[in-house]
Design a protein around this motif. Structure first.
Motif, PDB file in Angstrom:
ATOM      1  N   ALA A 299       0.907  -1.112   0.033  1.00  0.00           N
ATOM      2  CA  ALA A 299      -0.031  -0.050   0.058  1.00  0.00           C
ATOM      3  C   ALA A 299       0.906   1.137  -0.117  1.00  0.00           C
ATOM      4  CB  ALA A 299      -0.882   0.017   1.122  1.00  0.00           C
ATOM      5  N   LYS A 300       0.458   2.338  -0.550  1.00  0.00           N
ATOM      6  CA  LYS A 300       1.176   3.613  -0.775  1.00  0.00           C
ATOM      7  C   LYS A 300       1.538   3.877   0.418  1.00  0.00           C
ATOM      8  CE  LYS A 300      -0.304   4.821  -5.384  1.00  0.00           C
ATOM      9  NZ  LYS A 300      -0.922   5.635  -6.288  1.00  0.00           N
ATOM     10  N   ASP A 301       0.427   4.011   1.646  1.00  0.00           N
ATOM     11  CA  ASP A 301       0.621   4.685   2.853  1.00  0.00           C
ATOM     12  C   ASP A 301       0.808   3.550   3.984  1.00  0.00           C
ATOM     13  OD1 ASP A 301      -1.819   3.203   2.519  1.00  0.00           O
ATOM     14  OD2 ASP A 301      -3.014   4.865   3.854  1.00  0.00           O
ATOM     15  N   VAL A 302       1.507   2.362   3.330  1.00  0.00           N
ATOM     16  CA  VAL A 302       2.222   1.532   4.441  1.00  0.00           C
ATOM     17  C   VAL A 302       3.091   1.865   5.638  1.00  0.00           C
ATOM     18  CG1 VAL A 302       4.370   0.929   3.007  1.00  0.00           C
ATOM     19  CG2 VAL A 302       3.305  -1.018   4.337  1.00  0.00           C
ATOM     20  N   VAL A 303       2.286   1.576   6.920  1.00  0.00           N
ATOM     21  CA  VAL A 303       3.090   1.594   8.078  1.00  0.00           C
ATOM     22  C   VAL A 303       4.363   0.713   8.112  1.00  0.00           C
ATOM     23  CG1 VAL A 303       2.968   1.606  10.596  1.00  0.00           C
ATOM     24  CG2 VAL A 303       1.035   2.426   8.902  1.00  0.00           C
ATOM     25  N   PHE A 304       5.623   1.100   7.962  1.00  0.00           N
ATOM     26  CA  PHE A 304       6.875   0.278   8.166  1.00  0.00           C
ATOM     27  C   PHE A 304       7.448   0.606   9.442  1.00  0.00           C
ATOM     28  CE2 PHE A 304      11.275  -0.168   6.971  1.00  0.00           C
ATOM     29  CZ  PHE A 304      11.686  -1.459   7.515  1.00  0.00           C
ATOM     30  N   LEU A 305       7.553  -0.382  10.611  1.00  0.00           N
ATOM     31  CA  LEU A 305       8.200   0.151  11.819  1.00  0.00           C
ATOM     32  C   LEU A 305       9.532  -0.939  11.857  1.00  0.00           C
ATOM     33  CD1 LEU A 305       4.862  -0.212  14.038  1.00  0.00           C
ATOM     34  CD2 LEU A 305       6.246   1.761  13.081  1.00  0.00           C
ATOM     35  N   SER A 306      10.347  -0.309  11.719  1.00  0.00           N
ATOM     36  CA  SER A 306      11.786  -0.769  11.636  1.00  0.00           C
ATOM     37  C   SER A 306      12.397  -1.196  13.073  1.00  0.00           C
ATOM     38  CB  SER A 306      12.729  -0.035  11.058  1.00  0.00           C
ATOM     39  OG  SER A 306      14.162  -0.431  11.088  1.00  0.00           O
ATOM     40  N   ALA A 307      13.039  -2.232  13.128  1.00  0.00           N
ATOM     41  CA  ALA A 307      13.574  -2.804  14.632  1.00  0.00           C
ATOM     42  C   ALA A 307      15.128  -2.197  14.227  1.00  0.00           C
ATOM     43  CB  ALA A 307      13.670  -4.112  14.655  1.00  0.00           C
ATOM     44  N   TYR A 308      15.528  -1.626  13.366  1.00  0.00           N
ATOM     45  CA  TYR A 308      17.026  -1.327  12.998  1.00  0.00           C
ATOM     46  C   TYR A 308      17.551   0.017  12.458  1.00  0.00           C
ATOM     47  CZ  TYR A 308      17.421  -6.324  13.347  1.00  0.00           C
ATOM     48  OH  TYR A 308      17.295  -7.641  13.904  1.00  0.00           O
ATOM     49  N   GLY A 309      16.275   1.093  12.515  1.00  0.00           N
ATOM     50  CA  GLY A 309      16.297   2.424  12.141  1.00  0.00           C
ATOM     51  C   GLY A 309      16.136   2.511  10.635  1.00  0.00           C
ATOM     52  N   CYS A 310      16.116   3.930  10.149  1.00  0.00           N
ATOM     53  CA  CYS A 310      15.888   4.053   8.876  1.00  0.00           C
ATOM     54  C   CYS A 310      16.975   4.105   7.795  1.00  0.00           C
ATOM     55  CB  CYS A 310      15.016   5.278   8.865  1.00  0.00           C
ATOM     56  SG  CYS A 310      13.461   5.104   9.438  1.00  0.00           S
ATOM     57  N   LYS A 311      18.133   4.014   8.375  1.00  0.00           N
ATOM     58  CA  LYS A 311      19.447   4.227   7.541  1.00  0.00           C
ATOM     59  C   LYS A 311      19.755   2.677   6.818  1.00  0.00           C
ATOM     60  CE  LYS A 311      21.166   8.167   9.705  1.00  0.00           C
ATOM     61  NZ  LYS A 311      22.098   8.818  10.639  1.00  0.00           N
ATOM     62  N   PRO A 312      20.331   2.544   5.950  1.00  0.00           N
ATOM     63  CA  PRO A 312      20.882   1.504   5.067  1.00  0.00           C
ATOM     64  C   PRO A 312      22.021   0.593   5.888  1.00  0.00           C
ATOM     65  CG  PRO A 312      21.223   3.321   3.878  1.00  0.00           C
ATOM     66  CD  PRO A 312      20.627   4.190   4.883  1.00  0.00           C
ATOM     67  N   THR A 313      22.498   1.032   6.910  1.00  0.00           N
ATOM     68  CA  THR A 313      23.532   0.330   7.559  1.00  0.00           C
ATOM     69  C   THR A 313      23.011  -0.355   8.767  1.00  0.00           C
ATOM     70  OG1 THR A 313      23.881   2.511   8.892  1.00  0.00           O
ATOM     71  CG2 THR A 313      25.306   2.273   7.026  1.00  0.00           C
ATOM     72  N   MET A 314      21.653   0.019   9.099  1.00  0.00           N
ATOM     73  CA  MET A 314      20.940  -0.798  10.089  1.00  0.00           C
ATOM     74  C   MET A 314      21.825  -1.052  11.461  1.00  0.00           C
ATOM     75  SD  MET A 314      19.155  -4.049   7.867  1.00  0.00           S
ATOM     76  CE  MET A 314      18.774  -4.696   9.254  1.00  0.00           C
ATOM     77  N   THR A 315      22.331   0.151  11.857  1.00  0.00           N
ATOM     78  CA  THR A 315      23.036   0.224  12.990  1.00  0.00           C
ATOM     79  C   THR A 315      22.385   0.543  14.208  1.00  0.00           C
ATOM     80  OG1 THR A 315      23.940   2.328  12.337  1.00  0.00           O
ATOM     81  CG2 THR A 315      25.366   0.471  11.742  1.00  0.00           C
ATOM     82  N   ALA A 316      21.552   1.264  14.129  1.00  0.00           N
ATOM     83  CA  ALA A 316      20.675   1.731  15.378  1.00  0.00           C
ATOM     84  C   ALA A 316      19.705   0.907  15.620  1.00  0.00           C
ATOM     85  CB  ALA A 316      20.090   3.250  15.097  1.00  0.00           C
TER      86      ALA A 316
END
Length: 176
Positions: free
Chosen positions: A111-128
């Motif tokens: 969906a265009k308004d999908v809710v994406f809740l990340s466990a690793y932050g929004c940066k590509p490195t996934m460090t947070a």
């Protein structure tokens, strides 16, 4: 005076009709999907999808939440499959998908308004680490572009919510 009242009443009725129509149209968007019961995050069996006919090609799962991972992204359509937790001797365990040759897979537009809740932050490195420490689920809201880029490259365990044939929410499961 009577004509003025009729005009105001007619205008008010028309405005109410427009507002009602707008609300009904909005109710069909992904922002208004029902609250589904979450599956066990570390469940040790694959979730069933009663009535789904896997012999008719890959298509959307029924409404609800699937513990799974996205295996392929083509444009804004994601292919995904159920996962289960497998206990291990030397570690706590890990997630696994269906065995090789199993056709248990789905495909749905994101969906265009999908809710994406990340466990690793929004940066590509996934460090947070951006996790709800009580549930082990992602808590940082990120853009759809982050979801598509990240999940197109690797299989990240998630709770995938499907509503009316579209993926409306993806919440990553934290795995150390």
């Amino acid at each position: 005076m009577n004509t003025v009242m009729r005009t105001l009443l007619a205008g008010g009725t028309a405005a109410a009709a427009l507002l009602t129509t707008g609300v009904a149209a909005h109710a069909g968007t992904t922002a208004a999907y029902p609250a589904y019961k979450k599956p066990a995050i570390f469940g040790t069996s694959f979730q069933a999808d009663p009535g789904h006919d896997f012999t008719k090609g890959i298509h959307s799962r029924r409404n609800g939440i699937l513990r799974g991972w996205i295996t392929h992204v083509r444009g804004t359509t994601a292919e995904y499959e159920p996962i289960k937790w497998k206990r291990a001797v030397e570690t706590e365990g890990y997630f696994v998908g269906p065995p090789e040759g199993d056709v248990t897979a789905y495909a749905s537009p994101i969906a265009k308004d999908v809710v994406f809740l990340s466990a690793y932050g929004c940066k590509p490195t996934m460090t947070a680490m951006t996790v709800d420490r009580k549930t082990g689920l992602g808590a940082k809201r990120c853009d759809m572009s982050v979801l598509v880029k990240r999940h197109a490259k690797q299989r990240q365990p998630s709770l995938i919510t499907v509503y009316q044939g579209k993926i409306v929410k993806v919440q990553e499961i934290y795995t150390p």
